[in-house]
Write a protein that holds these residues in place. Structure first.
Motif, PDB file in Angstrom:
ATOM      1  N   ASP A 102     149.613 -70.255  80.377  1.00  0.00           N
ATOM      2  CA  ASP A 102     149.765 -70.556  81.801  1.00  0.00           C
ATOM      3  C   ASP A 102     149.222 -71.933  82.162  1.00  0.00           C
ATOM      4  N   VAL A 103     148.346 -72.482  81.304  1.00  0.00           N
ATOM      5  CA  VAL A 103     147.754 -73.796  81.568  1.00  0.00           C
ATOM      6  C   VAL A 103     148.653 -74.918  81.038  1.00  0.00           C
ATOM      7  N   ALA A 104     149.487 -74.599  80.073  1.00  0.00           N
ATOM      8  CA  ALA A 104     150.296 -75.619  79.389  1.00  0.00           C
ATOM      9  C   ALA A 104     151.190 -76.368  80.365  1.00  0.00           C
ATOM     10  N   GLY A 105     151.455 -77.615  80.030  1.00  0.00           N
ATOM     11  CA  GLY A 105     152.340 -78.452  80.831  1.00  0.00           C
ATOM     12  C   GLY A 105     152.533 -79.784  80.145  1.00  0.00           C
ATOM     13  N   ASP A 106     153.289 -80.653  80.753  1.00  0.00           N
ATOM     14  CA  ASP A 106     153.549 -81.958  80.158  1.00  0.00           C
ATOM     15  C   ASP A 106     152.255 -82.753  80.032  1.00  0.00           C
ATOM     16  N   ALA A 107     152.135 -83.477  78.907  1.00  0.00           N
ATOM     17  CA  ALA A 107     150.966 -84.322  78.709  1.00  0.00           C
ATOM     18  C   ALA A 107     150.991 -85.486  79.698  1.00  0.00           C
ATOM     19  N   ASP A 108     149.820 -85.839  80.205  1.00  0.00           N
ATOM     20  CA  ASP A 108     149.678 -86.953  81.138  1.00  0.00           C
ATOM     21  C   ASP A 108     149.410 -88.222  80.331  1.00  0.00           C
ATOM     22  N   PRO A 109     150.261 -89.242  80.413  1.00  0.00           N
ATOM     23  CA  PRO A 109     150.048 -90.462  79.629  1.00  0.00           C
ATOM     24  C   PRO A 109     148.787 -91.226  80.025  1.00  0.00           C
ATOM     25  N   ARG A 110     148.182 -90.878  81.136  1.00  0.00           N
ATOM     26  CA  ARG A 110     146.943 -91.539  81.563  1.00  0.00           C
ATOM     27  C   ARG A 110     145.703 -90.926  80.918  1.00  0.00           C
ATOM     28  N   VAL A 111     145.892 -89.860  80.154  1.00  0.00           N
ATOM     29  CA  VAL A 111     144.782 -89.124  79.553  1.00  0.00           C
ATOM     30  C   VAL A 111     144.875 -89.234  78.043  1.00  0.00           C
ATOM     31  N   GLU A 112     143.735 -89.438  77.386  1.00  0.00           N
ATOM     32  CA  GLU A 112     143.724 -89.521  75.922  1.00  0.00           C
ATOM     33  C   GLU A 112     142.496 -88.821  75.359  1.00  0.00           C
ATOM     34  N   LEU A 113     142.664 -88.215  74.187  1.00  0.00           N
ATOM     35  CA  LEU A 113     141.555 -87.606  73.462  1.00  0.00           C
ATOM     36  C   LEU A 113     140.797 -88.691  72.716  1.00  0.00           C
ATOM     37  N   ALA A 141     135.297 -79.110  69.087  1.00  0.00           N
ATOM     38  CA  ALA A 141     135.099 -79.671  70.425  1.00  0.00           C
ATOM     39  C   ALA A 141     135.967 -80.902  70.600  1.00  0.00           C
ATOM     40  N   TRP A 142     136.491 -81.076  71.810  1.00  0.00           N
ATOM     41  CA  TRP A 142     137.385 -82.191  72.105  1.00  0.00           C
ATOM     42  C   TRP A 142     136.993 -82.807  73.443  1.00  0.00           C
ATOM     43  N   TYR A 143     137.098 -84.132  73.506  1.00  0.00           N
ATOM     44  CA  TYR A 143     136.790 -84.889  74.708  1.00  0.00           C
ATOM     45  C   TYR A 143     138.040 -85.632  75.144  1.00  0.00           C
ATOM     46  N   ALA A 144     138.319 -85.608  76.436  1.00  0.00           N
ATOM     47  CA  ALA A 144     139.449 -86.351  76.992  1.00  0.00           C
ATOM     48  C   ALA A 144     138.950 -87.252  78.112  1.00  0.00           C
ATOM     49  N   ALA A 145     139.520 -88.445  78.190  1.00  0.00           N
ATOM     50  CA  ALA A 145     139.214 -89.393  79.253  1.00  0.00           C
ATOM     51  C   ALA A 145     140.498 -89.785  79.962  1.00  0.00           C
ATOM     52  N   ALA A 146     140.397 -90.051  81.259  1.00  0.00           N
ATOM     53  CA  ALA A 146     141.541 -90.475  82.064  1.00  0.00           C
ATOM     54  C   ALA A 146     141.330 -91.911  82.538  1.00  0.00           C
ATOM     55  N   TYR A 147     142.411 -92.682  82.526  1.00  0.00           N
ATOM     56  CA  TYR A 147     142.356 -94.086  82.926  1.00  0.00           C
ATOM     57  C   TYR A 147     143.513 -94.403  83.867  1.00  0.00           C
ATOM     58  N   THR A 148     143.255 -95.330  84.777  1.00  0.00           N
ATOM     59  CA  THR A 148     144.323 -95.764  85.672  1.00  0.00           C
ATOM     60  C   THR A 148     145.319 -96.619  84.897  1.00  0.00           C
ATOM     61  N   PRO A 149     146.596 -96.545  85.224  1.00  0.00           N
ATOM     62  CA  PRO A 149     147.596 -97.365  84.540  1.00  0.00           C
ATOM     63  C   PRO A 149     147.324 -98.862  84.772  1.00  0.00           C
ATOM     64  N   THR A 185     144.313 -82.294  86.566  1.00  0.00           N
ATOM     65  CA  THR A 185     145.291 -81.466  85.860  1.00  0.00           C
ATOM     66  C   THR A 185     145.558 -82.019  84.477  1.00  0.00           C
ATOM     67  N   GLY A 186     145.703 -83.330  84.364  1.00  0.00           N
ATOM     68  CA  GLY A 186     145.959 -83.939  83.070  1.00  0.00           C
ATOM     69  C   GLY A 186     144.820 -83.736  82.100  1.00  0.00           C
ATOM     70  N   LEU A 187     143.591 -83.894  82.573  1.00  0.00           N
ATOM     71  CA  LEU A 187     142.427 -83.693  81.717  1.00  0.00           C
ATOM     72  C   LEU A 187     142.323 -82.246  81.251  1.00  0.00           C
ATOM     73  N   LEU A 188     142.506 -81.311  82.180  1.00  0.00           N
ATOM     74  CA  LEU A 188     142.402 -79.895  81.850  1.00  0.00           C
ATOM     75  C   LEU A 188     143.438 -79.503  80.810  1.00  0.00           C
ATOM     76  N   ARG A 189     144.658 -79.935  81.000  1.00  0.00           N
ATOM     77  CA  ARG A 189     145.712 -79.597  80.041  1.00  0.00           C
ATOM     78  C   ARG A 189     145.462 -80.229  78.679  1.00  0.00           C
ATOM     79  N   ALA A 190     144.927 -81.431  78.652  1.00  0.00           N
ATOM     80  CA  ALA A 190     144.702 -82.115  77.375  1.00  0.00           C
ATOM     81  C   ALA A 190     143.670 -81.392  76.529  1.00  0.00           C
ATOM     82  N   VAL A 191     142.518 -81.034  77.125  1.00  0.00           N
ATOM     83  CA  VAL A 191     141.489 -80.393  76.309  1.00  0.00           C
ATOM     84  C   VAL A 191     141.859 -78.952  75.977  1.00  0.00           C
ATOM     85  N   CYS A 192     142.593 -78.286  76.872  1.00  0.00           N
ATOM     86  CA  CYS A 192     143.047 -76.929  76.560  1.00  0.00           C
ATOM     87  C   CYS A 192     144.085 -76.938  75.446  1.00  0.00           C
ATOM     88  N   ALA A 193     144.993 -77.908  75.462  1.00  0.00           N
ATOM     89  CA  ALA A 193     146.013 -77.992  74.418  1.00  0.00           C
ATOM     90  C   ALA A 193     145.380 -78.251  73.056  1.00  0.00           C
TER      91      ALA A 193
END
Length: 233
Positions: A102-113, A141-149, A185-193
């Motif tokens: 239910d959490v899955a979705g398209d990856a956000d290109p602004r977020v990276e592991l 364990a996984w870490y994700a960071a989000a950055y502005t384009p 949303t992008g961060l949550l999906r990235a670390v959950c995936a």
């Protein structure tokens, strides 16, 4: 079905994993297990406590120069010893759980592991040592960071931790200027995936009222509540 006890177990194991990875200690005294981690000394979900053992924990924090002592509890535990030992009631974790499908979705290109980062060098250099948990193998364990384009301003972060078939989500935050732009949303999906690819089937987390709406939108359901107590040195 995921229970509050599952949430508590994942939370405690995450603190233990961080301590083991970052040079902290795990010590038992008077039936209480203290976890000396990067953000202070924490007592995780005891069934009962004595004032004397709690005071020894505060002394232990003083000896190790820990800035704060935290106690995480389930509801129904007698908190009188905490008051007697100088602790104050804190915030109440809202335990939430979700099926990772239910959490899955398209990856956000602004977020990276990432397994390391210099994003904290200016304002919180000690945080960088936490990345030791992201470099342990096999990965848990996984870490994700989000950055502005474009200008790549650091917009937020999140962690996940694999505990059996559960993924715990921790320390998720989007800095105030960047909220309500989809970074959470992008961060949550990235670390959950990332955790799902390593075998997780459900995710758990503790939410504040501020974050609950985001988590509900992403498929999480509130399943219970806890309580924290704190001793600020």
């Amino acid at each position: 079905m995921v229970t509050v006890a599952d949430c508590e177990r994942v939370q405690a194991n995450w603190y233990r994993f961080r301590a083991e990875s970052c040079g902290g200690e795990v010590a038992t005294d008077g039936g209480l297990t203290w976890i000396d981690g990067p953000d202070g000394l924490n007592l995780m979900f005891p069934d009962e406590m004595s004032t004397e053992a709690l005071r020894r924990g505060v002394e232990r924090a003083r000896d190790r120069r820990a800035p704060i002592v935290g106690v995480w509890l389930g509801l129904g535990v007698d908190t009188a010893p905490l008051r007697e030992a100088g602790f104050e009631r804190g915030w109440s974790p809202w335990w939430m759980a979700a099926d990772l499908a239910d959490v899955a979705g398209d990856a956000d290109p602004r977020v990276e592991l990432q397994a390391d980062s210099d994003d904290y060098e200016r304002y919180d250099p000690g945080y960088r040592r936490l990345f030791a948990v992201a470099r342990r193998r096999p990965a848990r364990a996984w870490y994700a960071a989000a950055y502005t384009p474009g200008d790549r301003r650091f917009a937020g972060r999140a962690w996940s931790f694999l505990d059996g078939d559960l993924a715990g989500v921790f320390d998720m935050d989007v800095w105030t200027p960047f909220r309500r732009q989809g970074y959470g949303t992008g961060l949550l999906r990235a670390v959950c995936a990332a955790a799902e690819q390593s075998g997780a089937r459900h995710a758990v987390l503790n939410a504040t009222p501020e974050g609950e709406l985001l988590y509900r939108t992403c498929g999480f359901t509130r399943i219970g509540e806890g309580i924290t107590w704190w001793h600020h040195r």
